[in-house]
Design a protein around this motif. Structure first.
Motif, PDB file in Angstrom:
ATOM      1  N   TRP A  53       0.812  -1.212   0.000  1.00 56.65           N
ATOM      2  CA  TRP A  53       0.000   0.000   0.000  1.00 56.65           C
ATOM      3  C   TRP A  53       0.842   1.258   0.000  1.00 56.65           C
ATOM      4  O   TRP A  53       0.320   2.349  -0.201  1.00 56.65           O
ATOM      5  CB  TRP A  53      -0.946   0.001   1.198  1.00 56.65           C
ATOM      6  N   ASP A  54       2.142   1.136   0.256  1.00 55.35           N
ATOM      7  CA  ASP A  54       3.061   2.283   0.281  1.00 55.35           C
ATOM      8  C   ASP A  54       2.497   3.411   1.146  1.00 55.35           C
ATOM      9  O   ASP A  54       2.282   4.526   0.680  1.00 55.35           O
ATOM     10  CB  ASP A  54       3.332   2.774  -1.146  1.00 55.35           C
ATOM     11  N   THR A  55       2.229   3.055   2.400  1.00 55.50           N
ATOM     12  CA  THR A  55       1.585   4.006   3.298  1.00 55.50           C
ATOM     13  C   THR A  55       2.236   3.954   4.672  1.00 55.50           C
ATOM     14  O   THR A  55       3.154   3.172   4.908  1.00 55.50           O
ATOM     15  CB  THR A  55       0.078   3.690   3.413  1.00 55.50           C
ATOM     16  N   GLY A  56       1.747   4.772   5.555  1.00 57.36           N
ATOM     17  CA  GLY A  56       2.235   4.797   6.936  1.00 57.36           C
ATOM     18  C   GLY A  56       1.744   3.593   7.707  1.00 57.36           C
ATOM     19  O   GLY A  56       1.863   2.459   7.261  1.00 57.36           O
ATOM     20  N   ALA A  57       1.164   3.843   8.845  1.00 60.13           N
ATOM     21  CA  ALA A  57       0.765   2.783   9.771  1.00 60.13           C
ATOM     22  C   ALA A  57      -0.281   1.851   9.169  1.00 60.13           C
ATOM     23  O   ALA A  57      -1.269   2.294   8.598  1.00 60.13           O
ATOM     24  CB  ALA A  57       0.224   3.397  11.052  1.00 60.13           C
ATOM     25  N   VAL A  58      -0.036   0.563   9.318  1.00 56.67           N
ATOM     26  CA  VAL A  58      -1.004  -0.464   8.960  1.00 56.67           C
ATOM     27  C   VAL A  58      -1.497  -1.075  10.268  1.00 56.67           C
ATOM     28  O   VAL A  58      -0.696  -1.464  11.117  1.00 56.67           O
ATOM     29  CB  VAL A  58      -0.392  -1.555   8.058  1.00 56.67           C
ATOM     30  N   HIS A  59      -2.790  -1.138  10.440  1.00 61.86           N
ATOM     31  CA  HIS A  59      -3.407  -1.673  11.649  1.00 61.86           C
ATOM     32  C   HIS A  59      -3.879  -3.095  11.379  1.00 61.86           C
ATOM     33  O   HIS A  59      -4.205  -3.444  10.246  1.00 61.86           O
ATOM     34  CB  HIS A  59      -4.608  -0.812  12.068  1.00 61.86           C
ATOM     35  N   ALA A  60      -3.943  -3.900  12.449  1.00 65.99           N
ATOM     36  CA  ALA A  60      -4.396  -5.288  12.307  1.00 65.99           C
ATOM     37  C   ALA A  60      -5.169  -5.692  13.558  1.00 65.99           C
ATOM     38  O   ALA A  60      -4.741  -5.411  14.676  1.00 65.99           O
ATOM     39  CB  ALA A  60      -3.223  -6.219  12.104  1.00 65.99           C
ATOM     40  N   MET A  61      -6.315  -6.330  13.334  1.00 63.08           N
ATOM     41  CA  MET A  61      -7.126  -6.845  14.437  1.00 63.08           C
ATOM     42  C   MET A  61      -7.782  -8.150  14.002  1.00 63.08           C
ATOM     43  O   MET A  61      -8.190  -8.292  12.854  1.00 63.08           O
ATOM     44  CB  MET A  61      -8.222  -5.856  14.835  1.00 63.08           C
ATOM     45  N   THR A  62      -7.891  -9.070  14.960  1.00 63.93           N
ATOM     46  CA  THR A  62      -8.620 -10.302  14.706  1.00 63.93           C
ATOM     47  C   THR A  62     -10.114 -10.025  14.811  1.00 63.93           C
ATOM     48  O   THR A  62     -10.530  -8.977  15.324  1.00 63.93           O
ATOM     49  CB  THR A  62      -8.242 -11.398  15.717  1.00 63.93           C
ATOM     50  N   GLU A  63     -10.915 -10.993  14.374  1.00 63.74           N
ATOM     51  CA  GLU A  63     -12.371 -10.867  14.505  1.00 63.74           C
ATOM     52  C   GLU A  63     -12.768 -10.634  15.956  1.00 63.74           C
ATOM     53  O   GLU A  63     -13.628  -9.807  16.249  1.00 63.74           O
ATOM     54  CB  GLU A  63     -13.061 -12.139  14.021  1.00 63.74           C
ATOM     55  N   VAL A  64     -12.136 -11.363  16.857  1.00 63.64           N
ATOM     56  CA  VAL A  64     -12.460 -11.251  18.285  1.00 63.64           C
ATOM     57  C   VAL A  64     -12.114  -9.857  18.799  1.00 63.64           C
ATOM     58  O   VAL A  64     -12.895  -9.241  19.530  1.00 63.64           O
ATOM     59  CB  VAL A  64     -11.718 -12.341  19.097  1.00 63.64           C
ATOM     60  N   GLU A  65     -10.959  -9.340  18.410  1.00 60.19           N
ATOM     61  CA  GLU A  65     -10.555  -8.000  18.845  1.00 60.19           C
ATOM     62  C   GLU A  65     -11.507  -6.936  18.314  1.00 60.19           C
ATOM     63  O   GLU A  65     -11.843  -5.978  19.023  1.00 60.19           O
ATOM     64  CB  GLU A  65      -9.125  -7.706  18.392  1.00 60.19           C
ATOM     65  N   ILE A  66     -11.961  -7.097  17.075  1.00 56.53           N
ATOM     66  CA  ILE A  66     -12.913  -6.140  16.494  1.00 56.53           C
ATOM     67  C   ILE A  66     -14.232  -6.177  17.248  1.00 56.53           C
ATOM     68  O   ILE A  66     -14.810  -5.136  17.570  1.00 56.53           O
ATOM     69  CB  ILE A  66     -13.114  -6.410  14.988  1.00 56.53           C
ATOM     70  N   GLU A  67     -14.715  -7.382  17.554  1.00 53.42           N
ATOM     71  CA  GLU A  67     -15.970  -7.516  18.311  1.00 53.42           C
ATOM     72  C   GLU A  67     -15.848  -6.873  19.686  1.00 53.42           C
ATOM     73  O   GLU A  67     -16.766  -6.183  20.136  1.00 53.42           O
ATOM     74  CB  GLU A  67     -16.354  -8.987  18.445  1.00 53.42           C
ATOM     75  N   GLN A  68     -14.717  -7.079  20.355  1.00 51.72           N
ATOM     76  CA  GLN A  68     -14.507  -6.477  21.670  1.00 51.72           C
ATOM     77  C   GLN A  68     -14.478  -4.955  21.574  1.00 51.72           C
ATOM     78  O   GLN A  68     -15.074  -4.265  22.399  1.00 51.72           O
ATOM     79  CB  GLN A  68     -13.199  -6.986  22.297  1.00 51.72           C
ATOM     80  N   ALA A  69     -13.799  -4.423  20.575  1.00 54.78           N
ATOM     81  CA  ALA A  69     -13.738  -2.975  20.397  1.00 54.78           C
ATOM     82  C   ALA A  69     -15.111  -2.401  20.095  1.00 54.78           C
ATOM     83  O   ALA A  69     -15.472  -1.324  20.589  1.00 54.78           O
ATOM     84  CB  ALA A  69     -12.763  -2.631  19.269  1.00 54.78           C
ATOM     85  N   ASP A  70     -15.895  -3.113  19.291  1.00 57.34           N
ATOM     86  CA  ASP A  70     -17.252  -2.668  18.970  1.00 57.34           C
ATOM     87  C   ASP A  70     -18.119  -2.626  20.229  1.00 57.34           C
ATOM     88  O   ASP A  70     -18.909  -1.701  20.426  1.00 57.34           O
ATOM     89  CB  ASP A  70     -17.910  -3.568  17.925  1.00 57.34           C
ATOM     90  N   ARG A  71     -18.005  -3.643  21.101  1.00 60.61           N
ATOM     91  CA  ARG A  71     -18.787  -3.673  22.342  1.00 60.61           C
ATOM     92  C   ARG A  71     -18.387  -2.522  23.256  1.00 60.61           C
ATOM     93  O   ARG A  71     -19.239  -1.901  23.887  1.00 60.61           O
ATOM     94  CB  ARG A  71     -18.596  -5.012  23.060  1.00 60.61           C
ATOM     95  N   ILE A  72     -17.106  -2.233  23.326  1.00 57.13           N
ATOM     96  CA  ILE A  72     -16.629  -1.137  24.184  1.00 57.13           C
ATOM     97  C   ILE A  72     -17.122   0.199  23.661  1.00 57.13           C
ATOM     98  O   ILE A  72     -17.623   1.022  24.433  1.00 57.13           O
ATOM     99  CB  ILE A  72     -15.094  -1.150  24.278  1.00 57.13           C
ATOM    100  N   SER A  73     -17.040   0.413  22.356  1.00 56.40           N
ATOM    101  CA  SER A  73     -17.478   1.689  21.796  1.00 56.40           C
ATOM    102  C   SER A  73     -18.998   1.847  21.827  1.00 56.40           C
ATOM    103  O   SER A  73     -19.502   2.963  21.838  1.00 56.40           O
ATOM    104  CB  SER A  73     -16.939   1.882  20.377  1.00 56.40           C
TER     105      SER A  73
END
Length: 75
Positions: A53-73
């Protein structure tokens, strides 16, 4: 298990973000080996997507991490 990789882009210069999902077969792995594989995949594939992608920061999350973040938000 799926890991989602993305970067946010830079809207100030018209650069949209990108996103990709990678599926890993974790069948038969014990939790310690699974955690190590996920950590390695995030590091190695994150670096590969950074180059592609020739870009700066690339982020990575598993399905479980995304679900947890969604519940928190959701609060």
């Amino acid at each position: 298990m799926k890991i989602t990789f993305w970067h946010d882009g830079d809207r100030s210069v018209g650069l949209a973000g990108d996103q990709a999902e990678v599926a890993l077969d974790m069948e038969g792995l014990d939790p310690a080996d699974e955690a190590a594989m996920v950590a390695d995949a995030k590091r190695l594939l994150g670096a590969a997507f950074h180059e592609l992608w020739d870009t700066g920061a690339v982020h990575a999350m598993t399905e479980v991490e995304i679900e947890q973040a969604d519940r928190i938000s959701a609060g």
